[in-house]
Write a protein that holds these residues in place. Structure first.
Motif, short mmCIF file in Angstrom:
data_model
loop_
_atom_site.label_atom_id
_atom_site.label_comp_id
_atom_site.label_asym_id
_atom_site.label_seq_id
_atom_site.Cartn_x
_atom_site.Cartn_y
_atom_site.Cartn_z
N LEU A 184 0.81 -1.22 0.00
CA LEU A 184 0.00 0.00 0.00
C LEU A 184 0.84 1.27 0.00
O LEU A 184 0.34 2.35 -0.27
N GLY A 185 2.14 1.15 0.32
CA GLY A 185 3.05 2.27 0.23
C GLY A 185 2.60 3.49 1.01
O GLY A 185 2.14 3.41 2.14
N ALA A 186 2.73 4.67 0.36
CA ALA A 186 2.40 5.93 1.03
C ALA A 186 0.91 6.00 1.37
O ALA A 186 0.53 6.63 2.37
N LEU A 187 0.06 5.37 0.59
CA LEU A 187 -1.38 5.39 0.87
C LEU A 187 -1.69 4.67 2.17
O LEU A 187 -2.50 5.15 2.97
N GLY A 188 -1.04 3.54 2.40
CA GLY A 188 -1.29 2.80 3.63
C GLY A 188 -0.61 3.41 4.84
O GLY A 188 -1.13 3.33 5.96
N ASP A 189 0.55 4.01 4.63
CA ASP A 189 1.31 4.59 5.75
C ASP A 189 0.81 5.99 6.06
O ASP A 189 0.07 6.20 7.01
N ALA A 190 1.18 6.97 5.25
CA ALA A 190 0.78 8.36 5.49
C ALA A 190 -0.70 8.58 5.21
O ALA A 190 -1.39 9.31 5.95
N GLY A 191 -1.22 7.95 4.17
CA GLY A 191 -2.61 8.14 3.80
C GLY A 191 -3.59 7.62 4.83
O GLY A 191 -4.73 8.10 4.92
N TRP A 192 -3.19 6.62 5.61
CA TRP A 192 -4.06 6.08 6.65
C TRP A 192 -4.47 7.20 7.63
O TRP A 192 -5.63 7.28 8.05
N TYR A 193 -3.52 8.06 7.97
CA TYR A 193 -3.82 9.17 8.87
C TYR A 193 -4.75 10.18 8.21
O TYR A 193 -5.68 10.70 8.86
N CYS A 194 -4.50 10.48 6.94
CA CYS A 194 -5.34 11.45 6.23
C CYS A 194 -6.79 10.98 6.18
O CYS A 194 -7.71 11.74 6.52
N VAL A 195 -6.99 9.75 5.77
CA VAL A 195 -8.34 9.20 5.68
C VAL A 195 -8.97 9.14 7.07
O VAL A 195 -10.15 9.49 7.25
N GLY A 196 -8.19 8.71 8.07
CA GLY A 196 -8.71 8.64 9.43
C GLY A 196 -9.15 10.00 9.94
O GLY A 196 -10.19 10.12 10.59
#
Length: 364
Positions: A184-196
């Motif tokens: 998932l790369g940046a989507l799973g790492d950094a993006g998880w916080y954004c979506v959350g």
């Protein structure tokens, strides 16, 4: 000591960098204790213990994950393993009746996460992911403001970002850019916080559609290094946008605009300071005559963290829930499982939109 005040014994499964911070949090939390550390080899587990100042007299050292799960004295496991290993080891963890603090992203997709959550439910295991910012007292204070219809009004738009420059070594060797480990790369790492953060502002109500924008960067392994997406709540006419990246300067922005006010902070994931944090809000703002200024300036709200930073508060809350299950016969609280699940569903839908040529995708 009364039974319900006994400290919850944590084991750490995997010696990733994040485990250093969480091991400190476990030690700081008043209702938990670090009991064991496990890695794929005894040497790696011992090295982690030594580097972090834990002697053999303080913690039990295991050279395999299975040994940790087989220890009857372990109450809960913190699992910072690569995402591709979560399904196997989280299910085994639940089957061994160990409560679970699972590092994000929780799984490669919602189907895998549902299997993990079902294993937790059927075995009476408390689940929580490692998103620490939810547990900061600032977060509760912000929710209080957002709930004030006079000051803030109704949510109209949201923007979030999480980015940092990984550097050449990171982009060549880090687990988070390996397709077989953390696809998932940046989507799973950094993006998880954004979506959350976006879903938190929307009280975890899922959007109607999700649309990835064409500004996607992948590495040679096909892993996302940078992406942007928008979420649309059709009935409420609300749009949220987020940006996540391993290639852009450090950002942790969250801006929520309402009909009467706006809330903004630049450090929502990791506060600038451990002991206190702040956010700004503007309410009832208008331009002055000739549009040469504003009638009000943003107000800053300062929130003291107290004795415990957000990481320790996360562990404290999880331990409190576990104590209720272990000593008072309570059922696991499903709140945190649902928070993780809606986040994972949006992440999945962003990927589908990318694969469908950046078309809007209805979420389900």
């Amino acid at each position: 000591m009364a039974e319900h005040t006994k400290a919850i014994r944590f084991g750490i499964m995997g010696c990733a960098k994040a485990a250093t911070k969480v091991s400190r949090a476990i030690k700081m939390s008043p209702n938990s204790t670090l009991y064991a550390i496990a890695s794929r080899s005894l040497e790696k587990a011992q090295q982690f213990a030594t580097e972090n100042g834990y002697s053999d007299q303080q913690v039990v050292i295991y050279g395999s994950y299975s040994e940790l799960l087989d220890d009857p004295l372990v109450d809960a496991v913190y699992m910072p393993l690569p995402t591709s290993l979560h399904l196997e080891w989280a299910v085994l963890d639940a089957e061994k009746k160990k409560h679970l603090l699972l590092e994000k992203p929780t799984a490669l997709d919602a189907t895998q996460l549902d299997r993990i959550l079902e294993a937790c439910r059927s075995n009476g295991v408390q689940f929580m992911d490692g998103s620490m910012w939810y547990h900061h007292p600032r977060t509760a204070k912000m929710k209080e403001l957002l709930s004030d219809s006079k000051l803030f009004g109704q949510v109209k738009s949201i923007y979030s970002s999480s980015s940092y420059v990984g550097g050449q070594g990171f982009l060549e060797n880090n687990v988070r850019i390996k397709a077989d480990l953390d696809s998932l790369g940046a989507l799973g790492d950094a993006g998880w916080y954004c979506v959350g953060g976006i879903l938190w502002a929307m009280n975890n109500n899922l959007p109607t559609t999700v649309t990835a924008l064409p500004s996607v960067v992948r590495n040679s392994d096909g892993v996302l290094l940078s992406c942007t997406a928008s979420l649309h709540w059709e009935k409420e006419e609300i749009v949220a946008t987020f940006f996540c990246s391993f290639l852009a300067h450090e950002t942790m922005d969250l801006t929520i605009s309402g009909s009467n006010g706006t809330l903004h902070l630049e450090d929502f994931i990791i506060p600038y300071e451990e002991t206190s944090a702040s956010f700004k809000y503007t309410s009832g703002a208008k331009f002055v005559d000739m549009h040469i200024g504003w009638n009000v300036k943003p107000e800053e709200v300062q929130v003291d963290t107290g004795e415990l930073p957000q990481e320790a508060r996360m562990v404290q809350e999880l331990s409190r829930l576990i104590q209720g299950i272990k000593y008072s016969g309570r059922l696991p609280d499903q709140k945190w499982a649902e928070v993780s699940r809606v986040t994972q569903l949006v992440i999945d839908t962003v990927i589908r939109s990318i694969n469908y040529g950046f078309e809007p995708v209805y979420i389900y």
